[in-house]
Enzyme design. Structure first.
Site, PDB file in Angstrom:
ATOM      1  N   PRO A  86       0.827  -1.219   0.000  1.00 23.17           N
ATOM      2  CA  PRO A  86       0.000   0.000   0.000  1.00 23.17           C
ATOM      3  C   PRO A  86       0.859   1.265   0.000  1.00 23.17           C
ATOM      4  O   PRO A  86       0.362   2.352  -0.261  1.00 23.17           O
ATOM      5  CB  PRO A  86      -0.821  -0.121   1.292  1.00 23.17           C
ATOM      6  CG  PRO A  86      -0.089  -1.087   2.155  1.00 23.17           C
ATOM      7  CD  PRO A  86       0.659  -1.999   1.239  1.00 23.17           C
ATOM      8  N   GLU A 113       1.853  -7.590   9.068  1.00 20.76           N
ATOM      9  CA  GLU A 113       2.124  -6.139   9.077  1.00 20.76           C
ATOM     10  C   GLU A 113       2.997  -5.718   7.901  1.00 20.76           C
ATOM     11  O   GLU A 113       3.230  -4.542   7.669  1.00 20.76           O
ATOM     12  CB  GLU A 113       2.811  -5.734  10.384  1.00 20.76           C
ATOM     13  CG  GLU A 113       1.855  -5.607  11.555  1.00 20.76           C
ATOM     14  CD  GLU A 113       0.683  -4.683  11.261  1.00 20.76           C
ATOM     15  OE1 GLU A 113       0.904  -3.561  10.771  1.00 20.76           O
ATOM     16  OE2 GLU A 113      -0.460  -5.087  11.501  1.00 20.76           O
ATOM     17  N   ARG A 151      -2.568  -7.229 -20.527  1.00 14.85           N
ATOM     18  CA  ARG A 151      -3.283  -6.667 -21.676  1.00 14.85           C
ATOM     19  C   ARG A 151      -2.350  -5.883 -22.589  1.00 14.85           C
ATOM     20  O   ARG A 151      -2.663  -5.632 -23.742  1.00 14.85           O
ATOM     21  CB  ARG A 151      -4.426  -5.754 -21.203  1.00 14.85           C
ATOM     22  CG  ARG A 151      -5.377  -6.465 -20.256  1.00 14.85           C
ATOM     23  CD  ARG A 151      -6.477  -5.580 -19.736  1.00 14.85           C
ATOM     24  NE  ARG A 151      -7.509  -5.366 -20.731  1.00 14.85           N
ATOM     25  CZ  ARG A 151      -7.707  -4.244 -21.379  1.00 14.85           C
ATOM     26  NH1 ARG A 151      -6.954  -3.191 -21.130  1.00 14.85           N
ATOM     27  NH2 ARG A 151      -8.651  -4.142 -22.275  1.00 14.85           N
ATOM     28  N   ASP A 166      -9.244   1.839 -24.906  1.00  9.25           N
ATOM     29  CA  ASP A 166      -9.741   1.708 -23.538  1.00  9.25           C
ATOM     30  C   ASP A 166      -9.527   2.983 -22.722  1.00  9.25           C
ATOM     31  O   ASP A 166      -8.739   3.856 -23.098  1.00  9.25           O
ATOM     32  CB  ASP A 166      -9.009   0.555 -22.826  1.00  9.25           C
ATOM     33  CG  ASP A 166      -9.688  -0.783 -23.105  1.00  9.25           C
ATOM     34  OD1 ASP A 166     -10.889  -0.786 -23.401  1.00  9.25           O
ATOM     35  OD2 ASP A 166      -8.986  -1.807 -23.014  1.00  9.25           O
TER      36      ASP A 166
HETATM   37  N1  SAM Z   1       1.241  -2.484   7.677  1.00  9.86           N
HETATM   38  C1  SAM Z   1       1.188  -2.261   6.258  1.00  9.86           C
HETATM   39  C2  SAM Z   1       0.920  -0.795   6.004  1.00  9.86           C
HETATM   40  O1  SAM Z   1       0.044  -0.238   6.674  1.00  9.86           O
HETATM   41  O2  SAM Z   1       1.520  -0.216   5.072  1.00  9.86           O
HETATM   42  C3  SAM Z   1       0.070  -3.070   5.624  1.00  9.86           C
HETATM   43  C4  SAM Z   1       0.361  -4.524   5.531  1.00  9.86           C
HETATM   44  S1  SAM Z   1      -0.951  -5.391   4.712  1.00  9.86           S
HETATM   45  C5  SAM Z   1      -2.008  -5.832   6.029  1.00  9.86           C
HETATM   46  C6  SAM Z   1      -0.222  -6.923   4.268  1.00  9.86           C
HETATM   47  C7  SAM Z   1       0.286  -7.017   2.823  1.00  9.86           C
HETATM   48  O3  SAM Z   1      -0.770  -6.811   1.928  1.00  9.86           O
HETATM   49  C8  SAM Z   1       1.356  -6.030   2.433  1.00  9.86           C
HETATM   50  O4  SAM Z   1       2.627  -6.468   2.838  1.00  9.86           O
HETATM   51  C9  SAM Z   1       1.206  -5.966   0.938  1.00  9.86           C
HETATM   52  O5  SAM Z   1       1.939  -6.986   0.272  1.00  9.86           O
HETATM   53  C10 SAM Z   1      -0.285  -6.247   0.718  1.00  9.86           C
HETATM   54  N2  SAM Z   1      -1.087  -5.042   0.426  1.00  9.86           N
HETATM   55  C11 SAM Z   1      -1.991  -4.461   1.263  1.00  9.86           C
HETATM   56  N3  SAM Z   1      -2.565  -3.406   0.704  1.00  9.86           N
HETATM   57  C12 SAM Z   1      -2.051  -3.295  -0.539  1.00  9.86           C
HETATM   58  C13 SAM Z   1      -2.269  -2.389  -1.618  1.00  9.86           C
HETATM   59  N4  SAM Z   1      -3.115  -1.376  -1.515  1.00  9.86           N
HETATM   60  N5  SAM Z   1      -1.571  -2.595  -2.764  1.00  9.86           N
HETATM   61  C14 SAM Z   1      -0.697  -3.601  -2.875  1.00  9.86           C
HETATM   62  N6  SAM Z   1      -0.450  -4.492  -1.880  1.00  9.86           N
HETATM   63  C15 SAM Z   1      -1.118  -4.350  -0.726  1.00  9.86           C
END
Ligand code: SAM
Length: 232
Positions: A86, A113, A151, A166
Protein backbone atom coordinates in the site's frame (compact mmCIF):
# COMPACT_ATOMS: atom_id res chain seq x y z
CA UNK A 1 7.49 -12.75 -20.41
CA UNK A 2 8.09 -14.78 -17.27
CA UNK A 3 6.37 -13.90 -14.00
CA UNK A 4 7.36 -15.34 -10.63
CA UNK A 5 4.91 -14.74 -7.80
CA UNK A 6 6.29 -15.15 -4.27
CA UNK A 7 3.66 -15.51 -1.54
CA UNK A 8 2.51 -17.53 1.44
CA UNK A 9 -0.54 -18.74 -0.49
CA UNK A 10 0.21 -20.18 -3.95
CA UNK A 11 -3.28 -21.75 -3.87
CA UNK A 12 -4.82 -18.27 -3.81
CA UNK A 13 -3.99 -17.94 -7.51
CA UNK A 14 -5.94 -21.02 -8.65
CA UNK A 15 -8.65 -19.72 -10.94
CA UNK A 16 -7.86 -16.12 -11.91
CA UNK A 17 -5.02 -17.10 -14.26
CA UNK A 18 -6.88 -20.14 -15.62
CA UNK A 19 -9.77 -18.42 -17.36
CA UNK A 20 -10.43 -16.12 -20.28
CA UNK A 21 -7.66 -13.97 -21.78
CA UNK A 22 -5.04 -14.73 -19.15
CA UNK A 23 -5.41 -18.45 -19.80
CA UNK A 24 -5.33 -17.83 -23.54
CA UNK A 25 -2.23 -15.61 -23.19
CA UNK A 26 -0.47 -18.30 -21.17
CA UNK A 27 -1.57 -21.12 -23.50
CA UNK A 28 -0.27 -19.16 -26.50
CA UNK A 29 3.09 -18.66 -24.77
CA UNK A 30 2.84 -14.86 -24.43
CA UNK A 31 3.65 -15.15 -20.73
CA UNK A 32 4.26 -17.78 -18.10
CA UNK A 33 3.43 -17.61 -14.38
CA UNK A 34 5.25 -19.59 -11.68
CA UNK A 35 4.54 -19.67 -7.96
CA UNK A 36 6.96 -19.84 -5.05
CA UNK A 37 5.89 -20.41 -1.46
CA UNK A 38 8.01 -18.20 0.82
CA UNK A 39 7.43 -20.79 3.56
CA UNK A 40 9.65 -23.22 1.62
CA UNK A 41 12.55 -20.92 2.59
CA UNK A 42 11.89 -20.98 6.34
CA UNK A 43 14.84 -21.50 8.67
CA UNK A 44 12.92 -23.88 10.94
CA UNK A 45 11.15 -27.20 10.61
CA UNK A 46 7.65 -25.82 11.21
CA UNK A 47 7.84 -23.42 8.26
CA UNK A 48 7.53 -20.26 10.35
CA UNK A 49 8.54 -17.17 8.39
CA UNK A 50 7.17 -14.35 10.58
CA UNK A 51 8.13 -12.87 13.94
CA UNK A 52 7.14 -10.10 16.35
CA UNK A 53 8.14 -6.54 15.43
CA UNK A 54 11.17 -5.03 17.16
CA UNK A 55 10.03 -2.05 19.23
CA UNK A 56 6.66 -3.67 19.97
CA UNK A 57 3.28 -3.12 18.39
CA UNK A 58 0.56 -5.33 16.97
CA UNK A 59 0.90 -8.05 14.34
CA UNK A 60 3.75 -9.99 12.86
CA UNK A 61 6.41 -9.17 10.29
CA UNK A 62 7.74 -11.38 7.50
CA UNK A 63 11.39 -12.21 8.32
CA UNK A 64 14.07 -10.99 5.92
CA UNK A 65 15.91 -14.32 5.49
CA UNK A 66 13.13 -16.43 3.93
CA UNK A 67 11.99 -13.51 1.74
CA UNK A 68 15.55 -12.84 0.50
CA UNK A 69 16.11 -16.52 -0.24
CA UNK A 70 12.79 -16.82 -2.07
CA UNK A 71 13.64 -13.81 -4.25
CA UNK A 72 17.17 -15.03 -4.95
CA UNK A 73 15.90 -18.47 -5.92
CA UNK A 74 14.18 -16.98 -8.99
CA UNK A 75 16.17 -13.77 -9.64
CA UNK A 76 18.36 -13.50 -12.72
CA UNK A 77 20.04 -10.65 -14.61
CA UNK A 78 17.34 -8.30 -15.90
CA UNK A 79 14.64 -9.37 -13.42
CA UNK A 80 12.41 -6.57 -12.16
CA UNK A 81 11.55 -7.18 -8.51
CA UNK A 82 8.30 -5.62 -7.32
CA UNK A 83 6.85 -5.57 -3.82
CA UNK A 84 3.06 -5.18 -3.79
CA UNK A 85 2.51 -2.68 -1.02
CA UNK A 86 0.00 0.00 0.00
CA UNK A 87 3.05 2.26 0.33
CA UNK A 88 4.03 1.86 -3.33
CA UNK A 89 3.37 4.19 -6.24
CA UNK A 90 -0.13 3.73 -7.62
CA UNK A 91 -0.60 1.21 -10.43
CA UNK A 92 -1.71 3.03 -13.58
CA UNK A 93 -2.26 2.06 -17.21
CA UNK A 94 1.02 3.81 -18.04
CA UNK A 95 2.86 1.72 -15.45
CA UNK A 96 1.23 -1.47 -16.80
CA UNK A 97 2.48 -0.61 -20.29
CA UNK A 98 5.96 -0.05 -18.89
CA UNK A 99 5.99 -3.33 -16.91
CA UNK A 100 4.83 -5.32 -19.96
CA UNK A 101 8.21 -4.61 -21.58
CA UNK A 102 10.22 -6.57 -19.00
CA UNK A 103 11.29 -10.13 -19.77
CA UNK A 104 10.99 -11.22 -16.14
CA UNK A 105 8.91 -9.86 -13.26
CA UNK A 106 9.17 -11.05 -9.68
CA UNK A 107 6.14 -10.10 -7.60
CA UNK A 108 6.52 -10.26 -3.83
CA UNK A 109 3.24 -10.52 -1.91
CA UNK A 110 3.45 -9.49 1.73
CA UNK A 111 1.27 -10.54 4.64
CA UNK A 112 0.70 -9.60 8.31
CA UNK A 113 2.12 -6.14 9.08
CA UNK A 114 4.40 -6.38 6.04
CA UNK A 115 7.99 -7.34 5.26
CA UNK A 116 11.19 -6.54 7.16
CA UNK A 117 12.43 -3.21 5.74
CA UNK A 118 16.00 -4.42 5.20
CA UNK A 119 15.10 -7.04 2.63
CA UNK A 120 13.02 -4.46 0.78
CA UNK A 121 16.00 -2.11 0.66
CA UNK A 122 18.28 -4.88 -0.52
CA UNK A 123 16.21 -6.77 -3.08
CA UNK A 124 13.29 -4.68 -4.33
CA UNK A 125 13.38 -2.46 -7.43
CA UNK A 126 10.02 -0.80 -6.78
CA UNK A 127 6.91 -0.91 -4.61
CA UNK A 128 3.52 -0.80 -6.32
CA UNK A 129 0.12 -0.22 -4.73
CA UNK A 130 -3.22 -1.05 -6.33
CA UNK A 131 -5.03 1.65 -4.37
CA UNK A 132 -5.25 3.69 -1.22
CA UNK A 133 -6.60 0.96 1.03
CA UNK A 134 -5.01 -1.95 2.89
CA UNK A 135 -5.54 -5.57 1.85
CA UNK A 136 -4.93 -8.52 4.18
CA UNK A 137 -2.14 -9.75 1.87
CA UNK A 138 -0.56 -8.97 -1.49
CA UNK A 139 -2.03 -11.85 -3.52
CA UNK A 140 -5.10 -9.98 -4.78
CA UNK A 141 -2.81 -7.06 -5.71
CA UNK A 142 -0.54 -9.39 -7.71
CA UNK A 143 -3.57 -10.72 -9.59
CA UNK A 144 -4.70 -7.17 -10.42
CA UNK A 145 -1.21 -6.21 -11.59
CA UNK A 146 -0.79 -9.30 -13.80
CA UNK A 147 -4.27 -8.93 -15.29
CA UNK A 148 -3.92 -5.22 -16.08
CA UNK A 149 -0.33 -5.54 -17.31
CA UNK A 150 -0.90 -8.65 -19.47
CA UNK A 151 -3.28 -6.67 -21.68
CA UNK A 152 -0.24 -4.70 -22.86
CA UNK A 153 1.73 -7.79 -23.88
CA UNK A 154 1.40 -8.01 -27.66
CA UNK A 155 -0.93 -10.84 -28.68
CA UNK A 156 -2.73 -11.25 -25.35
CA UNK A 157 -5.71 -9.16 -26.45
CA UNK A 158 -6.79 -10.37 -29.88
CA UNK A 159 -7.37 -6.90 -31.35
CA UNK A 160 -4.69 -4.37 -30.29
CA UNK A 161 -7.09 -1.47 -31.09
CA UNK A 162 -9.27 -2.69 -28.22
CA UNK A 163 -6.53 -1.74 -25.75
CA UNK A 164 -5.74 1.55 -27.48
CA UNK A 165 -9.36 2.64 -27.19
CA UNK A 166 -9.74 1.71 -23.54
CA UNK A 167 -10.03 4.12 -20.63
CA UNK A 168 -6.84 6.03 -19.73
CA UNK A 169 -5.10 5.39 -23.09
CA UNK A 170 -5.68 8.97 -24.09
CA UNK A 171 -5.83 10.20 -20.54
CA UNK A 172 -9.63 10.00 -20.31
CA UNK A 173 -12.34 7.30 -20.09
CA UNK A 174 -13.49 5.06 -22.92
CA UNK A 175 -16.80 6.08 -24.56
CA UNK A 176 -20.12 4.35 -23.77
CA UNK A 177 -20.87 1.13 -25.67
CA UNK A 178 -24.15 -0.14 -27.13
CA UNK A 179 -25.16 -3.36 -28.87
CA UNK A 180 -28.39 -5.06 -30.01
CA UNK A 181 -31.29 -4.56 -29.48
CA UNK A 182 -31.68 -0.97 -30.73
CA UNK A 183 -34.49 -0.45 -28.21
CA UNK A 184 -34.03 -1.87 -24.71
CA UNK A 185 -37.04 -1.38 -22.44
CA UNK A 186 -37.85 1.92 -24.16
CA UNK A 187 -34.26 3.19 -24.25
CA UNK A 188 -32.94 3.87 -27.75
CA UNK A 189 -29.36 3.59 -28.96
CA UNK A 190 -28.03 7.11 -29.72
CA UNK A 191 -28.96 7.71 -33.41
CA UNK A 192 -25.42 8.84 -34.37
CA UNK A 193 -24.19 5.26 -33.82
CA UNK A 194 -26.68 3.91 -36.35
CA UNK A 195 -25.98 6.52 -39.08
CA UNK A 196 -22.74 5.04 -40.46
CA UNK A 197 -20.90 8.40 -40.45
CA UNK A 198 -17.60 7.38 -38.86
CA UNK A 199 -16.24 10.90 -38.45
CA UNK A 200 -19.42 11.85 -36.57
CA UNK A 201 -19.27 8.67 -34.50
CA UNK A 202 -15.64 9.40 -33.49
CA UNK A 203 -16.58 12.98 -32.55
CA UNK A 204 -19.59 11.82 -30.51
CA UNK A 205 -17.59 9.13 -28.70
CA UNK A 206 -14.83 11.56 -27.76
CA UNK A 207 -17.38 14.10 -26.48
CA UNK A 208 -19.20 11.47 -24.40
CA UNK A 209 -15.90 10.18 -22.99
CA UNK A 210 -14.87 13.70 -21.98
CA UNK A 211 -18.29 14.39 -20.47
CA UNK A 212 -18.17 11.35 -18.19
CA UNK A 213 -14.52 11.94 -17.31
CA UNK A 214 -15.31 15.55 -16.34
CA UNK A 215 -18.19 14.36 -14.17
CA UNK A 216 -16.48 11.42 -12.44
CA UNK A 217 -12.72 12.08 -12.63
CA UNK A 218 -12.06 15.75 -13.42
CA UNK A 219 -8.47 15.21 -12.23
CA UNK A 220 -7.80 13.10 -15.36
CA UNK A 221 -8.58 16.03 -17.67
CA UNK A 222 -5.59 17.87 -16.25
CA UNK A 223 -3.42 15.19 -17.90
CA UNK A 224 -5.10 15.37 -21.31
CA UNK A 225 -1.93 16.64 -22.93
CA UNK A 226 -0.33 13.23 -22.25
CA UNK A 227 0.85 11.19 -25.23
CA UNK A 228 -1.39 8.17 -25.92
CA UNK A 229 0.16 4.94 -24.63
CA UNK A 230 1.39 2.58 -27.31
CA UNK A 231 1.75 -1.17 -27.31
CA UNK A 232 5.35 -2.00 -28.22
N1 SAM B 1 1.24 -2.48 7.68
C1 SAM B 1 1.19 -2.26 6.26
C2 SAM B 1 0.92 -0.79 6.00
O1 SAM B 1 0.04 -0.24 6.67
O2 SAM B 1 1.52 -0.22 5.07
C3 SAM B 1 0.07 -3.07 5.62
C4 SAM B 1 0.36 -4.52 5.53
S1 SAM B 1 -0.95 -5.39 4.71
C5 SAM B 1 -2.01 -5.83 6.03
C6 SAM B 1 -0.22 -6.92 4.27
C7 SAM B 1 0.29 -7.02 2.82
O3 SAM B 1 -0.77 -6.81 1.93
C8 SAM B 1 1.36 -6.03 2.43
O4 SAM B 1 2.63 -6.47 2.84
C9 SAM B 1 1.21 -5.97 0.94
O5 SAM B 1 1.94 -6.99 0.27
C10 SAM B 1 -0.28 -6.25 0.72
N2 SAM B 1 -1.09 -5.04 0.43
C11 SAM B 1 -1.99 -4.46 1.26
N3 SAM B 1 -2.56 -3.41 0.70
C12 SAM B 1 -2.05 -3.29 -0.54
C13 SAM B 1 -2.27 -2.39 -1.62
N4 SAM B 1 -3.12 -1.38 -1.52
N5 SAM B 1 -1.57 -2.60 -2.76
C14 SAM B 1 -0.70 -3.60 -2.87
N6 SAM B 1 -0.45 -4.49 -1.88
C15 SAM B 1 -1.12 -4.35 -0.73
Amino acid sequence: MEIDILSLFPDYFRGPFDVSMLKRGRDMGHFDIRHTNIRDFAENKNGRVDDRPFGGGPGMVLCPGPVARAIRSVKKPGSRVIYLSPQGSLLTAAKCGELAKYEHLILLCGHYEGVDERVLQKEIDEEISIGDYVLTNGCAAAIVLVDAMARFIPGVIGHPDAVQEDSFQEGIFDSPHYTRPENFEGMEVPPVLLGGNHAEIRKWRKAEARKKTARVRPDLLLGEHCEPLTIH
